[in-house]
Design a protein around this motif. Structure first.
Motif, PDB file in Angstrom:
ATOM      1  N   GLY A 117       0.809  -1.218   0.000  1.00 60.04           N
ATOM      2  CA  GLY A 117       0.000   0.000   0.000  1.00 60.04           C
ATOM      3  C   GLY A 117       0.842   1.268   0.000  1.00 60.04           C
ATOM      4  O   GLY A 117       0.363   2.331   0.399  1.00 60.04           O
ATOM      5  N   VAL A 118       2.077   1.155  -0.473  1.00 55.08           N
ATOM      6  CA  VAL A 118       2.986   2.310  -0.493  1.00 55.08           C
ATOM      7  C   VAL A 118       3.606   2.427  -1.883  1.00 55.08           C
ATOM      8  O   VAL A 118       4.134   1.442  -2.421  1.00 55.08           O
ATOM      9  N   LEU A 119       3.537   3.625  -2.450  1.00 56.40           N
ATOM     10  CA  LEU A 119       4.116   3.876  -3.762  1.00 56.40           C
ATOM     11  C   LEU A 119       5.374   4.727  -3.588  1.00 56.40           C
ATOM     12  O   LEU A 119       5.290   5.909  -3.237  1.00 56.40           O
ATOM     13  N   PRO A 120       6.578   4.170  -3.823  1.00 55.94           N
ATOM     14  CA  PRO A 120       7.818   4.951  -3.663  1.00 55.94           C
ATOM     15  C   PRO A 120       8.149   5.740  -4.930  1.00 55.94           C
ATOM     16  O   PRO A 120       8.101   5.205  -6.041  1.00 55.94           O
ATOM     17  N   LEU A 121       8.498   7.003  -4.733  1.00 55.22           N
ATOM     18  CA  LEU A 121       8.874   7.870  -5.854  1.00 55.22           C
ATOM     19  C   LEU A 121      10.190   8.575  -5.526  1.00 55.22           C
ATOM     20  O   LEU A 121      10.471   8.903  -4.366  1.00 55.22           O
ATOM     21  N   THR A 122      10.952   8.829  -6.566  1.00 56.36           N
ATOM     22  CA  THR A 122      12.188   9.612  -6.450  1.00 56.36           C
ATOM     23  C   THR A 122      12.058  10.845  -7.345  1.00 56.36           C
ATOM     24  O   THR A 122      11.612  10.742  -8.497  1.00 56.36           O
ATOM     25  N   ILE A 123      12.453  12.005  -6.806  1.00 57.38           N
ATOM     26  CA  ILE A 123      12.332  13.277  -7.531  1.00 57.38           C
ATOM     27  C   ILE A 123      13.726  13.890  -7.645  1.00 57.38           C
ATOM     28  O   ILE A 123      14.416  14.077  -6.634  1.00 57.38           O
ATOM     29  N   GLN A 124      14.119  14.215  -8.856  1.00 61.38           N
ATOM     30  CA  GLN A 124      15.451  14.753  -9.113  1.00 61.38           C
ATOM     31  C   GLN A 124      15.372  15.973 -10.035  1.00 61.38           C
ATOM     32  O   GLN A 124      14.519  16.018 -10.932  1.00 61.38           O
ATOM     33  N   SER A 125      16.274  16.904  -9.792  1.00 64.07           N
ATOM     34  CA  SER A 125      16.332  18.092 -10.642  1.00 64.07           C
ATOM     35  C   SER A 125      17.634  18.841 -10.381  1.00 64.07           C
ATOM     36  O   SER A 125      18.301  18.631  -9.355  1.00 64.07           O
ATOM     37  N   THR A 126      17.970  19.719 -11.305  1.00 62.16           N
ATOM     38  CA  THR A 126      19.134  20.586 -11.160  1.00 62.16           C
ATOM     39  C   THR A 126      18.760  22.000 -11.571  1.00 62.16           C
ATOM     40  O   THR A 126      18.174  22.210 -12.645  1.00 62.16           O
ATOM     41  N   LEU A 127      19.083  22.944 -10.703  1.00 62.71           N
ATOM     42  CA  LEU A 127      18.876  24.358 -11.019  1.00 62.71           C
ATOM     43  C   LEU A 127      20.229  25.021 -11.245  1.00 62.71           C
ATOM     44  O   LEU A 127      21.155  24.845 -10.457  1.00 62.71           O
ATOM     45  N   LYS A 128      20.328  25.789 -12.330  1.00 63.71           N
ATOM     46  CA  LYS A 128      21.541  26.543 -12.621  1.00 63.71           C
ATOM     47  C   LYS A 128      21.227  28.032 -12.574  1.00 63.71           C
ATOM     48  O   LYS A 128      20.216  28.481 -13.124  1.00 63.71           O
ATOM     49  N   GLY A 129      22.100  28.762 -11.895  1.00 64.42           N
ATOM     50  CA  GLY A 129      21.866  30.193 -11.787  1.00 64.42           C
ATOM     51  C   GLY A 129      23.084  30.938 -11.289  1.00 64.42           C
ATOM     52  O   GLY A 129      24.210  30.417 -11.300  1.00 64.42           O
ATOM     53  N   LYS A 148      26.197  29.380  -9.547  1.00 67.90           N
ATOM     54  CA  LYS A 148      25.944  28.333  -8.570  1.00 67.90           C
ATOM     55  C   LYS A 148      24.828  27.422  -9.079  1.00 67.90           C
ATOM     56  O   LYS A 148      23.787  27.897  -9.537  1.00 67.90           O
ATOM     57  N   SER A 149      25.073  26.121  -8.983  1.00 72.03           N
ATOM     58  CA  SER A 149      24.071  25.123  -9.343  1.00 72.03           C
ATOM     59  C   SER A 149      23.683  24.335  -8.099  1.00 72.03           C
ATOM     60  O   SER A 149      24.516  24.092  -7.226  1.00 72.03           O
ATOM     61  N   THR A 150      22.430  23.994  -8.028  1.00 73.50           N
ATOM     62  CA  THR A 150      21.952  23.217  -6.895  1.00 73.50           C
ATOM     63  C   THR A 150      21.177  22.015  -7.410  1.00 73.50           C
ATOM     64  O   THR A 150      20.444  22.112  -8.402  1.00 73.50           O
ATOM     65  N   GLN A 151      21.349  20.889  -6.764  1.00 72.87           N
ATOM     66  CA  GLN A 151      20.703  19.644  -7.176  1.00 72.87           C
ATOM     67  C   GLN A 151      19.704  19.192  -6.122  1.00 72.87           C
ATOM     68  O   GLN A 151      19.921  19.382  -4.919  1.00 72.87           O
ATOM     69  N   MET A 152      18.633  18.609  -6.600  1.00 73.61           N
ATOM     70  CA  MET A 152      17.619  18.057  -5.712  1.00 73.61           C
ATOM     71  C   MET A 152      17.560  16.545  -5.902  1.00 73.61           C
ATOM     72  O   MET A 152      17.546  16.051  -7.030  1.00 73.61           O
ATOM     73  N   ASN A 153      17.536  15.848  -4.798  1.00 71.40           N
ATOM     74  CA  ASN A 153      17.381  14.393  -4.823  1.00 71.40           C
ATOM     75  C   ASN A 153      16.535  13.993  -3.621  1.00 71.40           C
ATOM     76  O   ASN A 153      17.031  13.851  -2.500  1.00 71.40           O
ATOM     77  N   CYS A 154      15.257  13.853  -3.849  1.00 72.40           N
ATOM     78  CA  CYS A 154      14.313  13.565  -2.769  1.00 72.40           C
ATOM     79  C   CYS A 154      13.595  12.248  -3.040  1.00 72.40           C
ATOM     80  O   CYS A 154      13.359  11.870  -4.200  1.00 72.40           O
ATOM     81  N   THR A 155      13.246  11.562  -1.989  1.00 66.97           N
ATOM     82  CA  THR A 155      12.430  10.348  -2.090  1.00 66.97           C
ATOM     83  C   THR A 155      11.177  10.541  -1.249  1.00 66.97           C
ATOM     84  O   THR A 155      11.221  11.154  -0.169  1.00 66.97           O
ATOM     85  N   MET A 156      10.075  10.036  -1.779  1.00 69.31           N
ATOM     86  CA  MET A 156       8.820  10.134  -1.042  1.00 69.31           C
ATOM     87  C   MET A 156       8.082   8.806  -1.126  1.00 69.31           C
ATOM     88  O   MET A 156       8.231   8.048  -2.094  1.00 69.31           O
ATOM     89  N   GLU A 157       7.292   8.534  -0.121  1.00 73.54           N
ATOM     90  CA  GLU A 157       6.428   7.366  -0.098  1.00 73.54           C
ATOM     91  C   GLU A 157       4.984   7.844  -0.011  1.00 73.54           C
ATOM     92  O   GLU A 157       4.632   8.620   0.883  1.00 73.54           O
ATOM     93  N   ILE A 158       4.195   7.384  -0.962  1.00 72.30           N
ATOM     94  CA  ILE A 158       2.799   7.799  -1.027  1.00 72.30           C
ATOM     95  C   ILE A 158       1.921   6.634  -0.570  1.00 72.30           C
ATOM     96  O   ILE A 158       1.998   5.524  -1.118  1.00 72.30           O
ATOM     97  N   HIS A 159       1.145   6.894   0.427  1.00 79.31           N
ATOM     98  CA  HIS A 159       0.195   5.879   0.897  1.00 79.31           C
ATOM     99  C   HIS A 159      -0.954   5.821  -0.104  1.00 79.31           C
ATOM    100  O   HIS A 159      -1.538   6.839  -0.472  1.00 79.31           O
ATOM    101  N   THR A 160      -1.270   4.597  -0.541  1.00 77.47           N
ATOM    102  CA  THR A 160      -2.264   4.452  -1.614  1.00 77.47           C
ATOM    103  C   THR A 160      -3.701   4.510  -1.126  1.00 77.47           C
ATOM    104  O   THR A 160      -4.608   4.873  -1.892  1.00 77.47           O
ATOM    105  N   SER A 161      -3.945   4.182   0.136  1.00 74.13           N
ATOM    106  CA  SER A 161      -5.321   4.172   0.614  1.00 74.13           C
ATOM    107  C   SER A 161      -5.367   4.563   2.097  1.00 74.13           C
ATOM    108  O   SER A 161      -4.976   3.765   2.968  1.00 74.13           O
ATOM    109  N   PRO A 162      -5.806   5.766   2.406  1.00 71.40           N
ATOM    110  CA  PRO A 162      -6.167   6.819   1.447  1.00 71.40           C
ATOM    111  C   PRO A 162      -4.911   7.471   0.872  1.00 71.40           C
ATOM    112  O   PRO A 162      -3.840   7.416   1.491  1.00 71.40           O
ATOM    113  N   PRO A 163      -4.988   8.101  -0.293  1.00 76.34           N
ATOM    114  CA  PRO A 163      -3.790   8.674  -0.911  1.00 76.34           C
ATOM    115  C   PRO A 163      -3.281   9.904  -0.140  1.00 76.34           C
ATOM    116  O   PRO A 163      -3.986  10.901  -0.004  1.00 76.34           O
ATOM    117  N   GLN A 164      -2.092   9.785   0.349  1.00 76.96           N
ATOM    118  CA  GLN A 164      -1.477  10.914   1.061  1.00 76.96           C
ATOM    119  C   GLN A 164       0.030  10.706   1.147  1.00 76.96           C
ATOM    120  O   GLN A 164       0.508   9.558   1.068  1.00 76.96           O
TER     121      GLN A 164
END
Length: 234
Positions: A187-199, A211-227
């Motif tokens: 009942g858990v959906l794992p997701l990984t979110i990645q991105s790079t900002l340049k500025g 300066k560049s900054t990188q994002m590397n986040c992981t999240m777990e989404i409960h499927t019932s109820p979705p949150q």
């Protein structure tokens, strides 16, 4: 008898008169000697003058030393201020790019299926720790499920003000036909979110540093109820 006696008395009288006339001359010489002696200062007056001169020189030396101490203290103070300024204000740090929260408009995960279709609204934040604004360019955010890309969102160029966090939201559609049975059972959906900002970080309106900054986040989404159940960013 009367004549020799008178001559003798006359001679004595003349002798006394001559003696009396020479006496004033000696007095004048003694007076001149006294005046000449008075014209020279006494020995202890020279010592007093030397003592005053030494005292004045000592005071001048103390003043010079005091001015020198003030100058050294001012230079040390200025150096400390410059070093503190360079180590704090002028030091450029890397901004942080993170996921802050997520909500769901649609959440379609079949009970016995192997796919999912989710419409998610995610809030992101660009935290700028610098004493100058951070301007970043357009970028993209990628979403992965088990190392497979399941969605992409766009990031518009903007700026994060000094010592503040720029917050923005994106809407992304996530879908996959390779949902694993173990995730569905848990009942858990794992997701990984990645991105790079340049500025660039702008300091004092004159200095710009990339300066560049990188994002590397992981999240777990409960499927019932979705949150959103768990969120970790590195």
């Amino acid at each position: 008898l009367s004549l020799p006696l008178s001559l003798s008395l006359s001679h004595k009288h003349k002798h006394k008169h001559k003696h009396k006339r020479t006496h004033p001359c000696g007095a004048e010489m003694a007076e001149k000697e006294q005046q000449r002696a008075n014209s020279f200062p006494p020995p202890n007056s020279y010592a007093q003058v030397d003592e005053e001169a030494q005292s004045n020189e000592l005071r001048r030396r103390k003043k010079r030393m005091k001015y020198l101490e003030y100058g050294v203290a001012f230079v040390v103070f200025q150096t400390a201020i410059i070093m503190i300024f360079a180590l704090t204000v002028m030091k450029v740090k890397t901004p942080k790019f993170r996921v802050r929260s997520a909500t769901f408009e649609t959440f379609d995960v079949p009970a016995n299926g192997t796919s999912f279709n989710i419409r998610m609204i995610a809030e992101f934040g660009v935290k700028n720790p610098n004493f100058g604004q951070y301007k970043y360019d357009n970028s993209t955010i990628d979403f992965f499920y088990r190392d497979v890309k399941v969605g992409t969102a766009s990031v518009s160029k903007a700026k994060a003000k000094l010592k503040s966090t720029k917050k923005f939201k994106v809407t992304v559609n996530l879908s996959s036909n390779n949902l694993q049975g173990s995730d569905l059972t848990a009942g858990v959906l794992p997701l990984t979110i990645q991105s790079t900002l340049k500025g660039k970080v702008e300091l004092m309106m004159v200095m710009k540093k990339k300066k560049s900054t990188q994002m590397n986040c992981t999240m777990e989404i409960h499927t019932s109820p979705p949150q959103l159940q768990k969120l970790i960013c590195k």
